[in-house]
Design a protein around this motif. Structure first.
Motif, PDB file in Angstrom:
ATOM      1  N   LYS A 188       0.626  -1.289   0.015  1.00 44.80           N
ATOM      2  CA  LYS A 188      -0.021   0.091   0.032  1.00 44.80           C
ATOM      3  C   LYS A 188       0.644   1.218  -0.122  1.00 44.80           C
ATOM      4  CE  LYS A 188      -4.214  -1.452   2.132  1.00 44.80           C
ATOM      5  NZ  LYS A 188      -4.861  -1.646   3.363  1.00 44.80           N
ATOM      6  N   GLU A 189       1.804   1.216   0.912  1.00 49.18           N
ATOM      7  CA  GLU A 189       2.873   2.277   0.872  1.00 49.18           C
ATOM      8  C   GLU A 189       3.441   2.613  -0.481  1.00 49.18           C
ATOM      9  OE1 GLU A 189       5.101   5.295   2.638  1.00 49.18           O
ATOM     10  OE2 GLU A 189       3.125   4.599   2.847  1.00 49.18           O
ATOM     11  N   ARG A 220       0.656   4.268  -2.728  1.00 50.86           N
ATOM     12  CA  ARG A 220       0.540   5.571  -2.355  1.00 50.86           C
ATOM     13  C   ARG A 220       1.820   6.361  -2.802  1.00 50.86           C
ATOM     14  NH1 ARG A 220       2.908   8.020   1.781  1.00 50.86           N
ATOM     15  NH2 ARG A 220       2.353  10.070   2.230  1.00 50.86           N
ATOM     16  N   ARG A 227       1.383   6.805  -6.546  1.00 48.75           N
ATOM     17  CA  ARG A 227       0.168   7.975  -6.794  1.00 48.75           C
ATOM     18  C   ARG A 227       0.684   9.194  -6.163  1.00 48.75           C
ATOM     19  NH1 ARG A 227      -3.680   9.277  -3.379  1.00 48.75           N
ATOM     20  NH2 ARG A 227      -3.092   7.894  -1.879  1.00 48.75           N
ATOM     21  N   LEU A 269      -9.683  15.950  -3.943  1.00 50.96           N
ATOM     22  CA  LEU A 269     -10.262  15.070  -2.841  1.00 50.96           C
ATOM     23  C   LEU A 269      -9.181  15.014  -1.957  1.00 50.96           C
ATOM     24  CD1 LEU A 269     -12.709  12.604  -4.667  1.00 50.96           C
ATOM     25  CD2 LEU A 269     -13.316  14.433  -3.175  1.00 50.96           C
ATOM     26  N   ASP A 270      -8.245  15.113  -2.278  1.00 48.15           N
ATOM     27  CA  ASP A 270      -6.894  14.833  -1.411  1.00 48.15           C
ATOM     28  C   ASP A 270      -6.320  16.024  -0.594  1.00 48.15           C
ATOM     29  OD1 ASP A 270      -5.474  13.246   0.277  1.00 48.15           O
ATOM     30  OD2 ASP A 270      -4.241  12.102  -1.342  1.00 48.15           O
ATOM     31  N   GLU A 271      -4.991  16.243  -1.223  1.00 45.61           N
ATOM     32  CA  GLU A 271      -4.289  17.367  -0.386  1.00 45.61           C
ATOM     33  C   GLU A 271      -4.952  18.755  -0.822  1.00 45.61           C
ATOM     34  OE1 GLU A 271      -2.713  15.511  -2.926  1.00 45.61           O
ATOM     35  OE2 GLU A 271      -1.907  16.970  -4.255  1.00 45.61           O
ATOM     36  N   ASN A 272      -5.726  18.781  -1.722  1.00 49.93           N
ATOM     37  CA  ASN A 272      -6.530  20.239  -2.015  1.00 49.93           C
ATOM     38  C   ASN A 272      -7.964  20.136  -1.661  1.00 49.93           C
ATOM     39  OD1 ASN A 272      -4.349  21.958  -3.121  1.00 49.93           O
ATOM     40  ND2 ASN A 272      -4.365  21.003  -5.198  1.00 49.93           N
ATOM     41  N   LEU A 273      -8.134  19.271  -0.748  1.00 52.97           N
ATOM     42  CA  LEU A 273      -9.720  19.048  -0.464  1.00 52.97           C
ATOM     43  C   LEU A 273     -10.280  20.459   0.210  1.00 52.97           C
ATOM     44  CD1 LEU A 273     -11.998  17.141   0.142  1.00 52.97           C
ATOM     45  CD2 LEU A 273     -11.196  16.831   2.365  1.00 52.97           C
ATOM     46  N   TYR A 274      -9.247  21.238   0.811  1.00 55.02           N
ATOM     47  CA  TYR A 274      -9.830  22.541   1.273  1.00 55.02           C
ATOM     48  C   TYR A 274     -10.393  23.281   0.300  1.00 55.02           C
ATOM     49  CZ  TYR A 274      -5.656  24.596   0.015  1.00 55.02           C
ATOM     50  OH  TYR A 274      -4.439  24.871  -0.797  1.00 55.02           O
ATOM     51  N   LEU A 296     -14.045  21.976  -0.600  1.00 52.60           N
ATOM     52  CA  LEU A 296     -14.866  22.345   0.446  1.00 52.60           C
ATOM     53  C   LEU A 296     -15.043  23.637   0.681  1.00 52.60           C
ATOM     54  CD1 LEU A 296     -14.147  19.243   2.943  1.00 52.60           C
ATOM     55  CD2 LEU A 296     -15.894  19.467   1.081  1.00 52.60           C
ATOM     56  N   MET A 297     -14.000  24.675   0.814  1.00 55.64           N
ATOM     57  CA  MET A 297     -14.118  25.861   1.010  1.00 55.64           C
ATOM     58  C   MET A 297     -14.769  27.040   0.056  1.00 55.64           C
ATOM     59  SD  MET A 297     -13.178  25.878   4.453  1.00 55.64           S
ATOM     60  CE  MET A 297     -12.634  27.351   5.103  1.00 55.64           C
ATOM     61  N   PHE A 325      -0.742  24.647  17.310  1.00 55.29           N
ATOM     62  CA  PHE A 325      -0.594  23.211  16.681  1.00 55.29           C
ATOM     63  C   PHE A 325       0.248  23.090  15.573  1.00 55.29           C
ATOM     64  CE2 PHE A 325      -3.782  20.431  17.911  1.00 55.29           C
ATOM     65  CZ  PHE A 325      -4.821  21.184  18.822  1.00 55.29           C
TER      66      PHE A 325
END
Lengths: 465, 290
Positions: free
Chosen positions: A6-7, A10, A13, A160-165, A168-169, A465
């Motif tokens: 899987k790694e 990934r 990908r 859908l991944d690292e640019n999900l924001y 959604l935003m 954080f």
């Protein structure tokens, strides 16, 4: 075994998608190739040259759409924003139809709205333009390094991944811009115009600069003196509304949570049930109950305690005390719920030590509970104070600002800045003065709370954080 | 000697306890009384708001039936349906916007993150309805202030800027360990999968909280509804309807029905609220315990 596969998958990908990212659009303009620099004029060109044809076409389409809009409407909107229109609606006798026809006059409100909207659209477009430059530069760098340039499909997948924001935003931001920022800018602009029923400027109005601010600060004028008295009462109200609720709620929470109190759940239920009734309902009921012929006066008269009805909303001082007292009734259950948890977090050994030292309950409250609570709940107090300055519901539904003692002024004795603002805009249609009041309310709140918020513990810790 | 002192201390404690319980009872009565009063008024047979006696002379259910049968002046069933539709849609939109914004702000790092949070704070300081008149103009310019589209306009008003109210849900998401996300990423999850398959299932309390609060909103707001609906009586929500029942021309006939309507919309909200209480208290406690 599976993990490693899987790694590997990934990495494969992500590896295909990893592009060299451009730092800023300035870097793109400074050190990008000719095709990247040209993208500043023809958006998307850089992407098309470097194997990102669909993406480049999308950018180009956005640019064309914007230019078409600006030519058909935008420049006109911007031009009209300067003058806010001057053509009055006129009656023209039409010989053929034998009727009066109305010519279309200018409507300054709409011109102002469209103008502000065009400016906001341009700002968004500028932001997209910067994005295209960066995107073109990254494509150029990646392509020149001989690495794989992401296709449109891969770009969409990254949403859908690292640019999900972004995915959604974006819709949220769209609505925030249209329903919050645009109206706000629009209203702020109104403060600098003559849009008001005064002198009949409801259809056509002009820019007047800071005149409205001057009117409001001039304590000689009616509006000016009203402003200062309303401001004074607003601050008194916010102070009392915040602290009466805070202390009353805290004491109540302590009493209910004492070791020796029986049926804790029952008592809490009694108080909480009153905030389960929608606030506007309970406020309207309170208002009818406190009328000269309402339940409270009837009850007291029948018991023979009073002869005449008490002037709950007809005497200025009575009305002010009444709204503060009723606000206690409305607010204490919420305070009770919110403070109970905090109170239970106070380390118990502090109290045990105090008991051993012979401190009584009152001393314990002032020496342990209160300092601890004030320390922990400062942000809560600030937001409650802000909320109370803007507390429209309680005043509007309860007293409606009544009683009006000075007939010339537009505000009653219990009007806060917000309810006065409502009256000025909705009832009186003094839109310009109303928005000045709104801006001043904001400045007062922002000056106080922004500093305190930023210094508060929770804001700083979040940054860690 | 010592025993006597203990005894008197015990007596003082008993006395204190009795006093405190009496005080609590009085306070509880003050808080519960208006609620009881509404319930009583909703069953009262005599009309009108001005009454000479405290207890009603006779009880009746007519106030409730009037709400649903007398639809000529104030059409309560219609208002109820309007509000229900608005509430359902704005609940769906608000929940999506608020939770997704909270997730992004809590779990992802991007350049606009801090600016967005500061912007939300600044926007929150403006008086809420200062922009309301402007919102009306905007909705009118897009043609959303006519007929049934008013409902859509109201849904937009209630949920459009929901993302600005991210604080509570974000606080909740912040407490879910980041290690879970990292493990999922190693297993090949995309961020979207982390959001839908890990974060959301771990966050049931905050989802329920968001859903319920956003569902209640349209039932209890009447300022926005009033400004957007204007004179379109067939689009009124329950809150405007109840407000109108207390206007001078209706109050004599409708006061007791107002109480009945108030009871009807309070019951579901009361049930929701009593169940929500614990989130009010531990709204910021975490998803994964101990």
């Amino acid at each position: 075994m599976t993990t490693t596969t899987k790694e590997l998958q990934r990495q494969a990908r992500i590896g295909t998608r990893e592009m060299i990212r451009a730092k800023s659009c300035l870097a793109a303009l400074r050190s990008g190739g000719p095709e990247t620099k040209a993208s500043a004029l023809v958006m998307g060109l850089g992407n098309m040259v470097h194997k990102q044809v669909p993406k480049g076409l999308l950018f180009l389409a956005a640019e064309i759409a914007y230019i078409v809009f600006m030519i058909t409407n935008g420049f006109h909107n911007l031009a009209m924003l300067v003058s806010l229109g001057s053509i009055e609606q006129q009656e023209v006798w039409n010989e053929e139809l034998q009727v009066y026809l109305y010519t279309k006059g200018d409507q300054s409100v709409l011109l102002l709205l469209y103008g502000v909207a065009t400016i906001l659209l341009t700002a968004v477009m500028f932001w997209i333009w910067r994005g295209t430059l960066k995107s073109a530069y990254s494509a150029e760098l990646t392509d020149k390094a001989g690495r794989h340039v992401a296709t449109l499909g891969e770009d969409l997948a990254s949403l859908l991944d690292e640019n999900l924001y972004r995915l959604l935003m974006t819709p949220s931001m769209f609505f925030i811009i249209v329903l919050n920022i645009l109206p706000l800018v629009f209203m702020i602009c109104m403060a600098f115009t003559s849009y008001s029923k005064i002198d009949d400027h409801l259809v056509l109005f002009d820019w007047v600069g800071l005149k409205n601010f001057a009117t409001l600060f001039d304590s000689g004028s009616v509006l000016g003196s009203t402003f200062w008295s309303v401001l004074g009462w607003t601050l008194i109200w916010a102070f009392f509304a915040t602290f009466t609720n805070y202390f009353f709620g805290m004491i109540l929470a302590i009493i209910i949570n004492r070791k020796d109190t029986k049926a804790k759940g029952f008592w809490r239920f009694c108080f909480v049930i009153s905030c389960a009734v929608p606030m506007f309902v309970s406020l309207l009921i309170m208002r009818t109950m406190l009328q000269p012929e309402g339940a409270v006066n009837v009850l007291l008269r029948n018991l023979g305690l009073i002869k005449d009805s008490l002037p709950f909303f007809t005497n200025a001082t009575w009305a002010r005390v009444t709204v503060i007292v009723i606000n206690i009734w409305v607010g204490v259950p919420y305070t009770l719920l919110q403070l109970t948890g905090v109170l239970q977090n106070i380390p118990n050994d502090l109290y045990e030590a105090a008991d051993l030292d012979g401190a009584n309950k009152v001393q314990q409250f002032f020496k342990i509970t209160l300092p601890y609570m004030l320390y922990v709940t400062t942000p809560y107090l600030i937001s409650t104070f802000t909320g109370n300055v803007n507390n429209f519901n309680v005043i509007y539904l309860l007293s409606g600002g009544a009683p009006v003692t000075n007939l010339a002024s537009t505000a009653g004795s219990t009007d806060l800045l917000v309810t006065w603002l409502y009256k000025l805009t909705i009832d009186k249609q003094y839109y310009n003065i109303g928005s000045v009041v709104g801006i001043l309310t904001f400045i007062i709140l922002a000056a106080g709370s922004l500093l305190t918020y930023r210094n508060s513990k929770s804001y700083k810790e979040e940054g860690g954080f | 000697m010592k025993g006597e002192r203990l005894k008197s201390a015990k007596a003082a404690r008993v006395r204190n306890n009795i006093l405190i319980h009496i005080l609590l009872a009085v306070l509880a009565f003050i808080w519960v009384f208006p609620v009881l009063w509404v319930i009583m008024t909703s069953f009262r047979a005599e009309k009108g708001s001005y009454i000479s006696t405290f207890f009603p002379h006779a009880f009746t259910l007519a106030n409730y039936t009037k709400l649903f049968t007398d639809t000529t002046i104030l059409n309560f069933p219609r208002m109820f349906m309007n509000t229900l539709i608005i509430a359902i849609f704005s609940c769906i939109m608000t929940t999506f916007f608020q939770l997704s914004a909270s997730f992004c702000l809590s779990r992802m790092r991007f350049k606009m993150r801090k600016p967005f949070m500061n912007m939300a704070m600044i926007l929150g300081l403006f008086p809420g309805f200062m922009s309301m008149v402007a919102v009306y103009f905007i909705l009118k310019a897009v043609g959303l202030t006519e007929g049934n589209l008013i409902r859509f306009a109201l849904v937009l008003c209630y949920s459009g800027s929901a993302a600005l109210g991210f604080q509570i849900a974000k606080g909740f998401f912040d407490t879910t360990p980041f290690a879970i996300d990292e493990a999922a990423t190693l297993d090949g999850c995309t961020k979207w999968q982390i959001f839908t398959k890990i974060t959301l299932p771990l966050s049931k309390p905050i989802i329920i909280y968001t859903v319920l609060t956003s569902f209640i909103g349209p039932w209890v707001d009447f300022i926005f509804a009033k400004v957007i609906c204007r004179a379109n009586a067939d689009q009124y929500t329950v809150a405007i309807g109840l407000w109108r029942m207390l206007e001078k021309e209706y109050i004599d006939n409708w006061y007791t029905s107002f109480a009945a309507g108030a009871v009807l919309i309070s019951i579901p909200i009361a049930i929701l609220f009593l169940n929500l209480q614990k989130f009010y208290v531990n709204g910021t406690s975490g998803a994964v315990k101990g």
